[in-house]
Scaffold this motif. Structure first.
Motif, PDB file in Angstrom:
ATOM      1  N   CYS A 168     -35.784 -49.552  23.454  1.00 28.61           N
ATOM      2  CA  CYS A 168     -34.957 -48.466  24.004  1.00 28.61           C
ATOM      3  C   CYS A 168     -35.316 -47.128  23.361  1.00 28.61           C
ATOM      4  O   CYS A 168     -35.415 -46.107  24.046  1.00 28.61           O
ATOM      5  CB  CYS A 168     -33.480 -48.773  23.797  1.00 28.61           C
ATOM      6  N   VAL A 176     -37.684 -53.568  26.932  1.00 24.58           N
ATOM      7  CA  VAL A 176     -36.243 -53.693  27.135  1.00 24.58           C
ATOM      8  C   VAL A 176     -35.932 -54.855  28.064  1.00 24.58           C
ATOM      9  O   VAL A 176     -35.023 -55.661  27.813  1.00 24.58           O
ATOM     10  CB  VAL A 176     -35.671 -52.370  27.691  1.00 24.58           C
ATOM     11  N   ALA A 194     -28.592 -49.263  26.475  1.00 27.32           N
ATOM     12  CA  ALA A 194     -29.914 -48.708  26.757  1.00 27.32           C
ATOM     13  C   ALA A 194     -29.813 -47.389  27.517  1.00 27.32           C
ATOM     14  O   ALA A 194     -30.581 -46.450  27.268  1.00 27.32           O
ATOM     15  CB  ALA A 194     -30.743 -49.717  27.550  1.00 27.32           C
TER      16      ALA A 194
END
Length: 514
Positions: A168, A176, A194
């Motif tokens: 992130c 991610v 995120a």
């Protein structure tokens, strides 16, 4: 060797050996020029330079080409000393916390806000601890932990989240995606985390992908699903939305992306009651203020009418709330499905072992793999098992005996149900005219498994049914027959309404026993 020291507008000679180090020479300058350095709020130090280059303390004069008659410039430099330091276990960096010593008397919640702004991580994604490993709780003051000037605190995140947060912070979408949790509540929380980080650091590509995955810029990040039972005492910043973070960080492109995706983000308010425009004004970000003001002062053109943006936002908000309420009444609004469920982990401050120790995902999944490896070990030979002296001898079983036992068991269940129905009819024979019988219990059919249920939910359900049978005097099957027989007396009601009445009777009986 004689050199000349240029300090405070004067040039004084100083005799030093050729192999003298710069650090020892600084001490000679302090003694000869009576230099006093202050270490109160700002750290002051001497800096020697020759030929435009700053001399390091470990260097020798002859090694850098300083000869007799050279002129060395001496300055007093000062830099503000940080009040405390925070070691970030996710990135491996140390964050300096600047300010006055009054910062040592603020609450832990205030310190976490400062750390969140510097690191880009939301407050619900990390915890702070002292060098001794004592966790800092939001409701306490820093002085309660005897934290002094220069103390280095430690920032830890949830176990198994290190690689996810690193992706992130770098804006790597593939990283991610590969480290998202398999549990839906945790995965949804990770998407909001995120999006918070992408809004803070300006990762446009990552933010667009997260919006496609179902993250919302107008929804707060919230707390971890394991801590939803304690959301009343959660940090105030957990109610901040990614749109507010983008306005605070002056990320204009992220703001445009969020507003283009959903105009309702313009009316979204932070915990202090400020909308996005007020947040940008207080932060002094002119580009964001200009863009937001133009948006709020614009006109929305509809097929038959044109409305100011503020009125349009208010109408759209009413419509959105009405749609959610209507969907909730029909049972189609699924936001509650991501809340904590029976069998999930419950974390309460001070009562659980900390699950935020910054363990990598490999370290978290490694013990389970070891257990699987042990479970898959080959069994010993069958001959050795059969030859063990402590095992009883096997006896032949007559199939007719098994069939007779099964028939007697079914007859016993049928008699109990008949007795229950007769008991109900005796209580009020005029009320029940129909006889309801549940289908017989069939063995050998696998039990239904609910999608999304935790592994321990089945054991909790079995324990609850046993407790209900013990205190209620009826088995779950007998209780179902009893309640359905009562509900079937309402002949003017449709079948689904009778079913609803039976379910209500069962719930009331459970509450009465509790």
């Amino acid at each position: 060797m004689r050199v000349f020291i240029c300090f405070a507008g004067s040039c004084e000679p100083l005799d030093v050996p050729p192999d003298q180090t710069v650090g020892a020479m600084k001490q000679m300058v302090k003694d000869n020029f009576l230099v006093q350095l202050s270490d109160d709020k700002q750290q002051q130090y001497l800096e020697l330079s020759y030929g435009g280059a700053v001399l390091q303390d470990s260097w020798a004069l002859c090694d850098v080409g300083i000869t007799s008659g050279s002129a060395i410039r001496c300055l007093i430099k000062s830099e503000q000393r940080p009040v405390m330091l925070v070691f970030n276990a996710v990135t491996g960096e140390t964050l300096p916390i600047m300010g006055s010593e009054a910062l040592l008397h603020v609450s832990v919640a205030r310190l976490k806000t400062v750390v969140s702004m510097q690191s880009g991580l939301p407050v619900s994604a990390f915890r702070l601890s002292t060098p001794a490993g004592v966790q800092l709780y939001d409701c306490n003051q820093l002085q309660d932990y005897a934290i002094e000037v220069g103390t280095t605190l430690r920032l830890d995140t949830w176990d198994g989240w290190v690689e996810f947060l690193q992706g992130c912070l770098l804006g790597h979408r593939s990283t991610v995606q590969s480290h998202l949790s398999e549990k839906k509540p945790v995965m949804r929380f990770q998407l909001q985390v995120a999006l918070h980080i992408a809004a803070s650091l300006g990762h446009l590509d990552l933010a667009g992908w997260l919006l496609e995955r179902g993250a919302h810029a107008e929804e707060p990040v919230g707390v971890h699903p394991y801590r939803q039972w304690c959301h009343q005492t959660a940090h105030q910043d957990t109610r901040k939305c990614p749109i507010h973070i983008a306005a605070e960080s002056s990320q204009l492109l992220i703001l445009k992306l969020f507003i283009t995706n959903n105009l309702l983000t313009l009316a979204c308010r932070d915990p202090g009651g400020r909308d996005t425009l007020k947040v940008a004004i207080q932060r002094g970000h002119r580009d964001c203020v200009r863009y937001l003001a133009n948006k709020l002062c614009s006109v929305v053109s509809l097929p038959n009418v044109s409305l100011p943006m503020r009125i349009y936002l208010q109408i759209k908000r009413w419509v959105s709330l009405g749609q959610k309420k209507a969907a909730s009444n029909r049972g189609q609004y699924t936001s509650a499905a991501f809340k904590a469920r029976v069998g999930d982990t419950l974390l309460v401050d001070g009562f659980n072992q900390p699950n935020m120790c910054s363990k990598s995902r490999k370290a978290v999944t490694k013990p389970s793999r070891r257990n699987e490896a042990k479970a898959l070990q080959p069994l010993p030979p069958t001959n050795n098992l059969l030859s063990a002296p402590h095992l009883p001898s096997l006896q032949a079983v007559n199939p007719a005996d098994c069939k007779e036992m099964h028939n007697s068991w079914k007859q016993d269940v049928k008699n109990r149900e008949e007795g229950l129905l007769n008991e109900i009819r005796k209580d009020d024979s005029s009320l029940f005219r129909s006889k309801f019988i549940l289908p017989p219990i069939r063995e050998g059919i696998p039990k239904q498994v609910f999608i999304g249920a935790s592994p321990t939910s089945y054991h909790i359900l079995i324990g609850s049914l046993k407790s209900s049978s013990q205190h209620g005097g009826r088995t779950p099957r007998e209780n179902a027959i009893y309640c359905w027989t009562i509900a079937s007396a309402f002949t003017e009601k449709p079948w689904l309404k009778q079913l609803s009445i039976a379910r209500t009777l069962i719930r009331k009986r459970v509450h009465t026993m509790a």
